[in-house]
Design an enzyme around this catalytic site. Structure first.
Site, PDB file in Angstrom:
ATOM      1  CB  THR A  79      -0.956  -0.003   1.208  1.00 20.66           C
ATOM      2  OG1 THR A  79      -1.852  -1.112   1.082  1.00 20.66           O
ATOM      3  CG2 THR A  79      -1.766   1.281   1.279  1.00 20.66           C
TER       4      THR A  79
ATOM      5  CG  ASN B  52       2.334  -1.057   4.090  1.00 18.22           C
ATOM      6  OD1 ASN B  52       2.303  -0.255   3.157  1.00 18.22           O
ATOM      7  ND2 ASN B  52       1.574  -2.143   4.114  1.00 18.22           N
TER       8      ASN B  52
ATOM      9  CE  LYS C 222      -5.426  -0.059   4.003  1.00 20.92           C
ATOM     10  NZ  LYS C 222      -4.609  -0.964   3.147  1.00 20.92           N
ATOM     11  CG  ASP C 223      -1.719   6.100   8.578  1.00 25.29           C
ATOM     12  OD1 ASP C 223      -1.194   5.452   7.659  1.00 25.29           O
ATOM     13  OD2 ASP C 223      -1.636   5.751   9.774  1.00 25.29           O
ATOM     14  NE  ARG C 224      -0.542   1.235   4.461  1.00 23.63           N
ATOM     15  CZ  ARG C 224      -1.044   0.661   5.535  1.00 23.63           C
ATOM     16  NH1 ARG C 224      -0.954   1.271   6.719  1.00 23.63           N
ATOM     17  NH2 ARG C 224      -1.619  -0.533   5.477  1.00 23.63           N
TER      18      ARG C 224
END
Length: 575
Positions: free
Chosen positions: A112, A133, A194-196
Site C-alpha cells: 500500500t 508500509n 488509511k493514513d498512508r
C-alpha cells in the site's frame, strides 16, 4: 501577458501565500522563503517551456483532477465482472474513457505505502524512499512506519508513536506539490480510510484527512493545521458513521450472479469465517464503539463514508470552482481489507467491487452537478493487485504455500551462528528483507559483506524463495539481468531498505492474513489505469504496456506543469 510579468505575478502570489502560511516547525525561516521564491520563478520558466512543446495553455486545463484509488484492486477483477457493472460507474471509464489493459508496477514489493507513494510522484521506491508500509532502522533495528512522525499528532484523537502523521519519510514531490509551488492558490486534498492512503498522495504541500477507526470520524494532523476547518467539524458532528450500526452488508445481486467466485466460509478463513449478509457491530454492542468503527473498513460502508467526506470537501473547499486547478485524491481502502480477509476470488470481494461500482456512479453524478462534466478529469488506479490465496493455487494444480517469516529467519540465524559464532546476526524486516545486526557485527568484528552473503545463501535454501540479493550486489549492480534483479532494484533504497532483499515464488505468501500481495508477479503488479474527462481524454482501449509511474507526468502535462522532479515515467499514450 509577457513572461517577465507572469513571473512577477507568480512570485507575488508565492510571497502572499508564505505570509499566510501556518508554521510547520522551523520551515518558515528566511532561507526557505528565498528558496520558495526561487522555485516559483523557475517553475514559471518551466511552464513557459512546456507551453512551447505542446502542453495545453493554462486556460485549457481541467479545473479539478479527481484521483481515485481502489486499494488492492487487481486489473483482472475490473474485467471479470464487466457484465455486472452499472451504466456509469467503472463503465464510465471502460465505455467512455481511456483504459490501459497492460498497466503494471515495476517494483518488487507491491504494498500500500509503496504504491501510494509512486502514483503521483511518478517515481518508484528507490527514489521515494517509501519501500514498504514499515521497515527497520538500519542502525538500531527499531521499527519505522512509512508516514510516522512523532513531531506531529492527530487533531482531536490519541496518537501513538508509529501512527502516520506526516510525509516526512517521502523523499519525492508529487504533482500536487508541483502545482502548489507554481500557484499556492491551488488546493490539494487527499482522503483515505488509511493514513498512508491520504498522506502520501497529498505530498508535502497538500492536506490529508484520514478515517479514524477509534471514532468513525475523519481527522488531519498538526503537520497540516492546528484545528479543522468548519466544514470538517460539521461533517464529524453529524456522526455519519453511526448509521450502519447493527445494519447488514447484503449481497447486491441474486445468488446465481456470484457463481464465478468462491463460496462463503472457505475452510481457510479460520474460525471467524466470512459470509454475507454480515452485520456491522456485534449483538453484544449497545452503541457504536472502536470495534464497530474499525469493522466498517472491512465492508463497503467506510468507502461510502470516504466518498461522502469527499463531497463535503468539494463544497467546503470550493474545489474546481475557479480558474486555478485543484486536486482531490480519494483512496478507497475497503477492498484491500476484504481481500486480505477473504481473497480477491471470494464472493465477498466480488460483491464489494460491485458495491464500489454503484458508489462511483453516484459520486460521478454528483461531480457532474457540483463541478461540471467539462471541468474535471477523473483517474482511477490501484496501489497494488492481489494474489490468489495459496489454497486457490493448489486447487488449480499449481504450487503454492504459506511461509512463516519468523521461522525461516530463525533458521537463517542458526546457520549464521554456526558459521560466525554469534546470534542473531539478522533481523526480519517487513519489506521482504533481512537487516544485518550492525551492533552485534561491530562487537564481534565480523565482515558485513561476508555475513550478508552467507545470509543470502541460507535464505535461498528455504522452500518458497525465488531470488535474493545483497546490499553489495544492489549497490554495484553486479547481478543486473538476473531474475527479478531490476524489480528488486526499483523497490530498494540504500538509506532505508534492508541488506538482503528477496522475492518469494509464485503462489507463496508470508503473512498472517488469509490472502495478501507484495510480489513482482502480474497478479500483484497488473492494476487498472482508467481516465475519463472530455475534452482531455478520448475513449479507447490501449493494450501496450504502461506503468503506474506514467500517471504523474500525464497529469502534469494536462495541468501545463513540468513533471515532478523525481518522476521516471513518461506521459501515457492516451487515444
Amino acid at each position: 501577458m509577457g513572461r517577465a510579468l507572469v513571473a512577477r505575478v507568480h512570485l507575488g502570489r508565492a510571497d502572499r501565500a508564505l505570509a499566510l502560511q501556518r508554521p510547520r516547525g522551523d520551515h518558515t525561516v528566511t532561507l526557505r522563503r528565498l528558496l520558495a521564491r526561487l522555485s516559483a520563478f523557475l517553475l514559471v520558466l518551466l511552464l513557459a517551456a512546456c507551453a512551447s512543446v505542446g502542453t495545453p495553455p493554462p486556460e485549457a486545463r481541467p479545473r479539478l483532477v479527481v484521483f481515485l484509488v481502489v486499494d488492492g484492486l487487481p486489473q483482472r477483477q475490473v474485467l471479470a465482472y464487466r457484465d455486472q457493472l452499472a451504466p456509469d460507474g467503472f463503465a464510465r471509464f471502460l465505455d467512455k474513457g481511456a483504459w490501459f489493459s497492460q498497466a503494471n508496477y515495476a517494483h518488487a514489493f507491491t504494498v500500500t505505502a509503496a504504491g501510494h507513494a509512486t502514483m503521483l510522484t511518478g517515481a518508484y521506491p528507490h527514489r521515494t524512499g517509501i519501500v514498504a508500509n514499515e521497515w527497520r532502522d538500519l542502525q538500531t533495528g527499531a521499527e519505522v512506519y512509512n508516514t510516522g512522525d512523532t513531531a506531529h499528532r492527530y487533531i482531536g484523537h490519541n496518537t501513538n508513536p508509529l501512527d502516520g502523521t506526516s510525509p516526512r519519510n517521502l523523499k519525492a514531490d508529487t504533482v500536487g506539490d508541483v502545482l502548489r509551488q507554481a500557484d499556492p492558490r491551488a488546493k490539494v486534498i487527499a482522503i483515505s480510510g488509511k493514513d498512508r492512503g491520504a498522506i502520501l498522495p497529498a505530498g508535502h504541500r497538500g492536506t490529508a484527512y484520514m478515517y479514524m477507526g477509534s471514532t468513525g470520524r475523519f481527522a488531519s494532523t498538526t503537520y497540516y493545521m492546528q484545528q479543522h476547518p468548519a466544514w470538517v467539524e460539521a461533517f464529524n458532528a453529524a456522526r455519519p458513521a453511526d448509521r450502519w450500526f447493527k445494519q447488514e452488508w447484503k449481497p447486491l445481486l441474486p445468488e446465481a450472479a456470484y457463481a464465478r467466485s468462491l463460496p462463503d466460509n472457505q475452510p481457510w478463513y479460520g474460525r471467524a469465517g466470512g459470509k454475507l449478509p454480515m452485520m456491522m457491530g456485534t449483538q453484544a454492542d449497545d452503541a457504536p464503539g472502536p470495534g464497530y468503527y474499525t469493522g466498517l473498513l472491512r465492508s463497503p460502508f467506510a468507502d461510502e463514508l470516504s466518498l461522502e467526506f469527499a463531497r463535503a470537501a468539494i463544497r467546503g473547499e470550493q474545489l474546481g470552482q475557479d480558474e486555478v486547478p485543484d486536486i482531490l485524491s480519494v483512496s478507497l481502502s475497503g477492498h484491500d481489507y476484504v481481500n486480505h480477509a477473504y481473497s480477491a476470488e471470494s464472493r465477498m470481494s466480488q460483491d464489494h467491487f460491485l458495491q464500489l461500482d454503484r458508489m462511483l456512479q453516484s459520486f460521478f453524478r454528483d461531480l457532474d452537478q457540483m463541478v461540471g462534466p467539462g471541468r474535471y478529469v477523473a483517474v482511477l488506479t490501484a496501489d497494488h493487485g492481489f494474489m490468489p490465496a495459496p489454497e486457490v493455487f493448489k486447487a488449480q494444480g499449481q504450487d503454492g504455500g504459506r511461509l512463516n517469516t519468523g521461522q525461516f529467519v530463525g533458521r537463517v540465524n542458526a546457520q549464521l551462528e554456526s558459521a560466525f559464532g554469534a546470534a542473531p546476526l539478522v533481523f526480519g524486516s517487513p519489506g521482504s528483507a533481512l537487516v544485518v545486526n550492525r551492533k552485534l557485527l561491530a562487537e564481534k568484528r565480523l565482515d558485513f559483506d561476508a555475513v550478508a552473503e552467507r545470509a543470502r545463501a541460507a535464505l535461498l535454501q528455504e522452500p518458497g524463495l525465488a531470488a535474493a540479493y545483497t546490499r553489495r550486489e544492489l549497490e554495484s549492480r553486479s547481478r543486473a539481468g538476473a531474475p527479478f534483479f531490476e524489480a528488486i532494484e526499483k523497490t530498494w533504497h540504500k538509506d532505508v531498505a534492508g541488506d538482503v532483499q528477496y522475492v518469494l515464488k509464485p503462489g507463496y505468501m508470508a503473512s498472517s492474513n488469509n490472502a495478501t500481495h507484495g510480489s513482482p508477479y502480474p497478479y500483484d503488479t497488473n492494476v487498472p489505469i482508467l481516465f475519463w474527462g472530455p475534452p482531455w481524454v478520448k475513449p479507447g482501449r490501449v493494450d501496450s504496456r504502461v506503468e503506474v509511474v506514467d500517471i504523474a507526468p500525464t497529469l502534469a502535462r494536462m495541468l501545463a506543469l513540468p513533471p515532478p522532479p523525481a518522476a521516471e515515467g513518461r506521459p501515457l499514450p492516451l487515444p
